[in-house]
Design a protein around this motif. Structure first.
Motif, PDB file in Angstrom:
ATOM      1  N   ASP A 150     -74.550  63.381  33.212  1.00 33.17           N
ATOM      2  CA  ASP A 150     -74.612  62.929  31.491  1.00 33.17           C
ATOM      3  C   ASP A 150     -76.076  64.296  31.884  1.00 33.17           C
ATOM      4  O   ASP A 150     -76.895  64.775  31.934  1.00 33.17           O
ATOM      5  CB  ASP A 150     -74.075  61.720  30.912  1.00 33.17           C
ATOM      6  N   THR A 151     -75.561  64.812  30.023  1.00 36.53           N
ATOM      7  CA  THR A 151     -76.863  65.243  29.421  1.00 36.53           C
ATOM      8  C   THR A 151     -77.535  64.899  28.525  1.00 36.53           C
ATOM      9  O   THR A 151     -76.514  64.894  27.081  1.00 36.53           O
ATOM     10  CB  THR A 151     -76.182  66.839  29.140  1.00 36.53           C
ATOM     11  N   ILE A 152     -79.254  64.495  28.035  1.00 38.60           N
ATOM     12  CA  ILE A 152     -78.844  64.842  26.978  1.00 38.60           C
ATOM     13  C   ILE A 152     -79.422  65.051  26.333  1.00 38.60           C
ATOM     14  O   ILE A 152     -80.492  65.914  26.760  1.00 38.60           O
ATOM     15  CB  ILE A 152     -80.297  63.057  27.400  1.00 38.60           C
ATOM     16  N   ILE A 183     -73.855  63.357  26.160  1.00 34.29           N
ATOM     17  CA  ILE A 183     -72.590  64.448  26.217  1.00 34.29           C
ATOM     18  C   ILE A 183     -71.951  63.599  27.878  1.00 34.29           C
ATOM     19  O   ILE A 183     -72.908  63.638  28.830  1.00 34.29           O
ATOM     20  CB  ILE A 183     -72.751  65.504  26.659  1.00 34.29           C
ATOM     21  N   HIS A 184     -71.498  63.234  27.397  1.00 30.53           N
ATOM     22  CA  HIS A 184     -71.043  61.990  28.720  1.00 30.53           C
ATOM     23  C   HIS A 184     -69.105  62.673  29.369  1.00 30.53           C
ATOM     24  O   HIS A 184     -68.403  62.073  27.818  1.00 30.53           O
ATOM     25  CB  HIS A 184     -70.299  60.503  28.795  1.00 30.53           C
ATOM     26  N   ASN A 185     -68.633  63.281  29.706  1.00 31.36           N
ATOM     27  CA  ASN A 185     -67.001  63.733  30.157  1.00 31.36           C
ATOM     28  C   ASN A 185     -66.468  64.375  29.248  1.00 31.36           C
ATOM     29  O   ASN A 185     -65.891  64.359  28.077  1.00 31.36           O
ATOM     30  CB  ASN A 185     -66.447  62.461  30.103  1.00 31.36           C
ATOM     31  N   ASN A 186     -67.470  65.435  28.474  1.00 30.61           N
ATOM     32  CA  ASN A 186     -67.454  66.178  27.664  1.00 30.61           C
ATOM     33  C   ASN A 186     -67.749  65.027  25.641  1.00 30.61           C
ATOM     34  O   ASN A 186     -67.049  66.088  25.047  1.00 30.61           O
ATOM     35  CB  ASN A 186     -66.043  67.170  27.202  1.00 30.61           C
ATOM     36  N   LYS A 187     -67.868  63.870  26.231  1.00 26.12           N
ATOM     37  CA  LYS A 187     -67.480  63.684  24.115  1.00 26.12           C
ATOM     38  C   LYS A 187     -69.340  63.622  24.236  1.00 26.12           C
ATOM     39  O   LYS A 187     -69.959  62.818  25.204  1.00 26.12           O
ATOM     40  CB  LYS A 187     -66.929  62.040  24.716  1.00 26.12           C
ATOM     41  N   THR A 188     -69.266  63.689  22.745  1.00 26.54           N
ATOM     42  CA  THR A 188     -71.507  63.680  22.245  1.00 26.54           C
ATOM     43  C   THR A 188     -71.824  61.565  21.783  1.00 26.54           C
ATOM     44  O   THR A 188     -69.890  61.694  21.675  1.00 26.54           O
ATOM     45  CB  THR A 188     -71.487  64.276  21.153  1.00 26.54           C
ATOM     46  N   LEU A 189     -72.053  61.406  22.683  1.00 24.86           N
ATOM     47  CA  LEU A 189     -71.936  60.093  22.179  1.00 24.86           C
ATOM     48  C   LEU A 189     -73.430  59.192  21.266  1.00 24.86           C
ATOM     49  O   LEU A 189     -74.289  60.519  21.497  1.00 24.86           O
ATOM     50  CB  LEU A 189     -72.106  59.258  23.352  1.00 24.86           C
TER      51      LEU A 189
END
Length: 417
Positions: A150-152, A183-189
Motif C-alpha cells: 500500500d502507499t501512504i 491507496i490499496h488496490n487502486n482505492k483511496t482509503l
C-alpha cells in the motif's frame, strides 16, 4: 410452471445482457492504432470488437465479431481522432476514441542507463512489532487495514512525499492518534493509527516505508521529434512487495558497468552498474507493465546512442527466425548480437510476453550465458525494422526469454508526458 420458466428465462437473458454490457464497457475509452493495424478485443463471451476502416467520415456501429482498422490515407495528422460507437442490439453502449499513428521512425538505442524513481507518497514494504517505553511489544498497524504494497499519501490530510515527512509527522503526534490516507488496490482509503513512544523518546507505528527505488536497465528507443524515450520493456516493481511502483517522477542517469555475472540454468545473471553519483540526463514520467517512459535532455549524453532512425514493424511483419538485439556490455559500447525468434503471440495485448526468443550469438553466450538482468529493454531488429524489446529471461534456461512488441511500447510512449 410455464410462468416460472418464462420468468426464469427473462431473468437469465437480462443477466447475460447486463454482464455483456459490463464487459463491453471495460473496453478502454481511448485506443491507439498504427496505420493499417488491426486490433482484436476479446470479450468474456469469446466475441470481439472488430475492425472497421477508419476514415474522416463518422463511423458508428462496431458489431460483434468485427475489428477496428486504421485507414491508410486520411491521417496525415497523427493527433486526429475518430469516435467509434459500439452497439449492442442496435443500442450504443460505448464510444471509443481511436487515434491513428502514421508510420513512425525512432532511434534504437541499447545503451545502459540508471533509473531513480520517486513514489507518490511512501510505499509500505514491511511491518514489525515495536517495543514501547515500558518495554512491552506493540503492533499499532493491526486492524488498520494497511497491507504491504500500500502507499501512504497523507497524514491528517497533509500530503506525504518522503519517509522524512512521515517520520516527522509521527514524532510530532506525541502519541496522539493520527489519520492515514492510503491507496490499496487502486482505492483511496482512510484509517487511524496511534504511534507508540519508544525508550529513545521517539514515536513509531511499526511500518517500514520507502520513497525511492533505483536500478540499471537498457534504453530501447528515442523519438527525436519529442525527446521521449522508452526503456526496459517492463515496469519496475518493488523488490519487497513485487508490486508495480506508483511513481510521482524520476531521473534517468548515466551508469557504468561494475561487473557482469553470467547466467546459468536455474540462476539468473545480472549486470551490476552504478546509479548513485551519476549524471542526470533525463526525467521519468511513467512506469508501466510495458516499460518505463520519460524524456532525455540531450541524446548525446546517453552512452552508445546513435543518430540513425528505424521504422517500427507491425506485428504481421514479424517472422520467426533470425533477428538481432542491441545492448551495451563493455565500456558503454552498443553491439549487435544474433537471436532467434521462436514464437510470436500476435493477439497478445495483456502482458509483455509478446515473443519467445533464444540467444544464438556465441560471443554473447560466452559473456553472459544468455539473457541477464540489465539487458531488459534491449531493442530487437529484424529486416531493418524495430520489432520489440527484451523483457524476461527463463530462469531454467537463460538462453531463452520473452520480448514485448514495439508497437505496444510506442503507444505507451505516446501517452507519456
Amino acid at each position: 410452471m410455464k410462468k416460472k420458466i418464462f420468468i426464469s428465462t427473462i431473468i437469465a437473458i437480462l443477466l447475460i445482457a447486463l454482464v455483456y454490457i459490463s464487459d463491453i464497457t471495460n473496453i478502454p475509452d481511448n485506443i491507439i492504432l498504427f496505420k493499417e493495424e488491426e486490433l482484436k478485443i476479446n470479450t468474456i463471451f469469446g466475441m470481439s470488437v472488430k475492425a472497421l476502416e477508419v476514415s474522416n467520415n463518422d463511423i458508428d456501429g462496431i458489431q460483434n465479431d468485427e475489428t477496428v482498422q486504421a485507414s491508410s490515407e486520411n491521417y496525415a495528422n497523427k493527433e486526429e481522432t475518430i469516435n467509434v460507437g459500439i452497439n449492442l442490439f442496435g443500442i450504443k453502449v460505448k464510444e471509443v476514441s481511436v487515434n491513428v499513428i502514421e508510420d513512425i521512425e525512432v532511434i534504437p538505442l541499447g545503451g545502459l542507463i540508471g533509473m531513480k524513481l520517486y513514489t507518490n507518497g511512501v510505499l509500505v514494504v514491511g511491518m514489525s512489532e515495536i517495543y514501547g517505553k515500558n518495554n512491552q511489544p506493540y503492533k499499532p498497524y493491526e486492524n488498520t487495514g494497511i497491507k504491504e504494497g500500500d502507499t501512504i499519501t497523507k497524514i491528517n490530510d497533509e500530503e506525504i512525499i518522503s519517509t522524512e515527512d512521515m517520520t516527522q509527522y509521527i514524532n510530532n503526534s506525541k502519541g496522539k492518534q493520527i489519520k492515514l490516507t492510503y491507496i490499496h488496490n487502486n482505492k483511496t482509503l482512510e484509517t487511524n493509527i496511534t504511534p507508540v513512544e519508544t525508550d529513545k523518546n521517539n514515536y513509531k507505528v511499526g511500518l517500514w516505508v520507502r520513497d525511492t527505488a533505483a536500478g540499471v536497465g537498457t534504453a530501447t528507443f528515442y523519438d527525436k521529434n519529442t525527446g521521449k524515450v522508452a526503456m526496459l520493456g517492463h515496469g519496475i516493481l518493488d523488490v519487497d512487495t513485487e508490486e508495480l511502483i506508483d511513481i510521482s517522477d524520476g531521473k534517468i542517469t548515466n551508469t557504468s558497468v561494475v561487473s557482469i555475472i553470467k547466467g546459468e540454468n536455474g540462476k539468473t545473471g545480472r549486470i551490476q552498474g552504478i546509479v548513485e553519483g551519476q549524471k542526470d540526463i533525463g526525467t521519468i514520467s511513467k512506469n508501466t507493465y510495458y516499460g518505463v517512459y520519460g524524456k532525455i535532455d540531450n541524446i548525446n549524453e546517453l552512452k552508445g546512442s546513435s543518430a540513425e532512425t528505424t521504422k517500427i514493424a507491425l506485428r504481421n511483419e514479424i517472422k520467426t527466425g533470425e533477428a538481432t538485439i542491441l545492448c551495451a556490455l563493455e565500456d558503454g559500447k552498443v553491439k549487435e548480437y544474433t537471436v532467434e525468434i521462436e514464437k510470436i503471440y500476435l493477439n497478445n495485448n495483456s502482458n509483455n510476453k509478446s515473443m519467445l526468443l533464444k540467444v544464438t550469438d556465441e560471443e554473447l553466450l560466452e559473456k553472459t550465458g544468455g539473457i541477464i538482468q540489465g539487458m531488459s529493454g534491449s531493442p530487437i531488429i529484424q529486416n531493418g525494422k524495430l520489432i520489440g524489446a527484451l523483457t524476461h529471461v527463463l530462469v531454467q534456461n537463460p538462453t531463452q526469454g520473452y520480448a514485448v512488441f514495439a508497437d505496444i511500447m510506442v503507444k505507451q510512449m505516446n501517452e507519456a508526458k
